[in-house]
Design an enzyme around this catalytic site. Structure first.
Site, PDB file in Angstrom:
ATOM      1  N   GLU A  70      27.060  31.168  95.781  1.00 30.50           N
ATOM      2  CA  GLU A  70      25.623  30.993  95.947  1.00 30.50           C
ATOM      3  C   GLU A  70      25.220  31.077  97.412  1.00 30.50           C
ATOM      4  O   GLU A  70      24.207  31.690  97.756  1.00 30.50           O
ATOM      5  CB  GLU A  70      25.186  29.660  95.342  1.00 30.50           C
ATOM      6  CG  GLU A  70      25.312  29.589  93.826  1.00 30.50           C
ATOM      7  CD  GLU A  70      24.539  30.687  93.114  1.00 30.50           C
ATOM      8  OE1 GLU A  70      23.446  31.069  93.592  1.00 30.50           O
ATOM      9  OE2 GLU A  70      25.042  31.189  92.096  1.00 30.50           O
ATOM     10  N   GLU A 118      19.471  37.775  93.436  1.00 31.60           N
ATOM     11  CA  GLU A 118      20.176  38.288  92.250  1.00 31.60           C
ATOM     12  C   GLU A 118      20.799  39.657  92.525  1.00 31.60           C
ATOM     13  O   GLU A 118      21.900  39.956  92.032  1.00 31.60           O
ATOM     14  CB  GLU A 118      19.216  38.355  91.063  1.00 31.60           C
ATOM     15  CG  GLU A 118      18.603  37.019  90.669  1.00 31.60           C
ATOM     16  CD  GLU A 118      19.626  35.949  90.380  1.00 31.60           C
ATOM     17  OE1 GLU A 118      20.787  36.285  90.027  1.00 31.60           O
ATOM     18  OE2 GLU A 118      19.304  34.762  90.511  1.00 31.60           O
TER      19      GLU A 118
END
Length: 291
Positions: A205, A132
């Protein structure tokens, strides 16, 4: 492509979908109304969408007194990443998952579910937090949060179109496409918004996995976390919606059309990339035998 350029492209694409849906529902007048609404939503998404997403997910701020280990871990990883300490939030949900939000590193937030803290060992939690933080460092959170806000608005417009189709009394005279246009708005607009989300989400991602593994210094820790989170998708997620699914480290929805329209790469591909990264890090440099 820079974060702000990606954001501009996303805003333009989502606005075009919004205006096209408005035109399909209400003709030229509907397009103008949709354009005005989209302009307001774009401003809101730029300045306030991070707080809106945290409210949508029922995230609660958590301080160092409530979660000292999580705060210490995040502070260490943020320092490794060269980032200021993000605000930490807790989502009371049994499904293990996490997401980041915020338009810049200086006002970023990381939210984790209670299920994640309960079911993952410390090494894997660190991998998730580092992933994150990678999104924050890459300015992905701005793009992802705006996509969630505008996709939610497009979904609401489509719902309005459904009500309009059932309740209109002019037999479609205000719209040259008539009832077909309304149905197209109801069906096609959310699908188009989902495709835009997929286009801006999947490659990010892999990059966040790579950078997150570097931040944590442990590719296999993140790989193990992804496998455990993939298994945890069978646990219902009570707050995520299709509009916010791309924010999470793994898609919170399992089964059905979620695989076909997933905003995330296959977990097995992500794990394979991290395992290859770990192997490259541990491989000896050069050939000691001179061959």
């Amino acid at each position: 492509m820079g974060g702000y350029l990606r954001t501009t492209i996303l805003l333009a694409a989502m606005t075009a979908i919004f205006v096209a849906a408005g035109a399909a529902i209400g003709g030229q007048g509907g397009a103008l109304v949709a354009l005005a609404i989209a302009a307001g939503m774009n401003l809101f998404a730029w300045w306030s969408s991070d707080r809106a997403v945290l409210r949508m997910e029922h995230a609660e701020p958590v301080g160092p007194a409530e979660a000292p280990e999580l705060h210490a871990m995040t502070a260490r990883l943020a320092a490794n990443a060269g980032l200021p300490m993000p605000a930490l939030y807790l989502v009371h949900d049994d499904q293990p998952n996490a997401f980041a939000t915020g338009r810049s590193p200086s006002n970023a937030a990381v939210a984790v579910t209670t299920g994640l803290l309960r079911s993952l060992p410390e090494r894997e939690v660190a991998g998730v937090i580092a992933h994150e933080l990678a999104h924050i460092r890459n300015h992905d959170t701005l793009v992802m949060t705006i996509a969630a806000t505008l996709a939610g608005g497009i979904g609401m417009l489509a719902q309005f179109g459904g009500l309009f189709a059932r309740g209109r009394g002019d037999n479609g005279r205000s719209n040259p496409l008539g009832i077909i246009g309304v149905l197209l708005a109801v069906i096609v607009a959310p699908l188009a918004a989902m495709i835009v989300q997929m286009a801006v989400s999947r490659t990010r991602e892999f990059e966040a996995d790579r950078i997150g593994a570097e931040i944590a210094g442990d590719p296999l820790g993140l790989a193990g976390a992804l496998l455990r989170l993939e298994q945890g998708r069978d646990v219902p997620n009570h707050y995520a919606t299709p509009a916010t699914a791309h924010l999470f480290i793994v898609n919170p929805f399992a089964g059905g059309l979620s695989r076909l329209f997933s905003t995330h790469p296959a977990t097995s591909d992500r794990v394979a990339a991290l395992e290859a990264m770990a192997g490259a890090r541990s491989a000896p440099r050069g050939n000691p035998w001179g061959r």
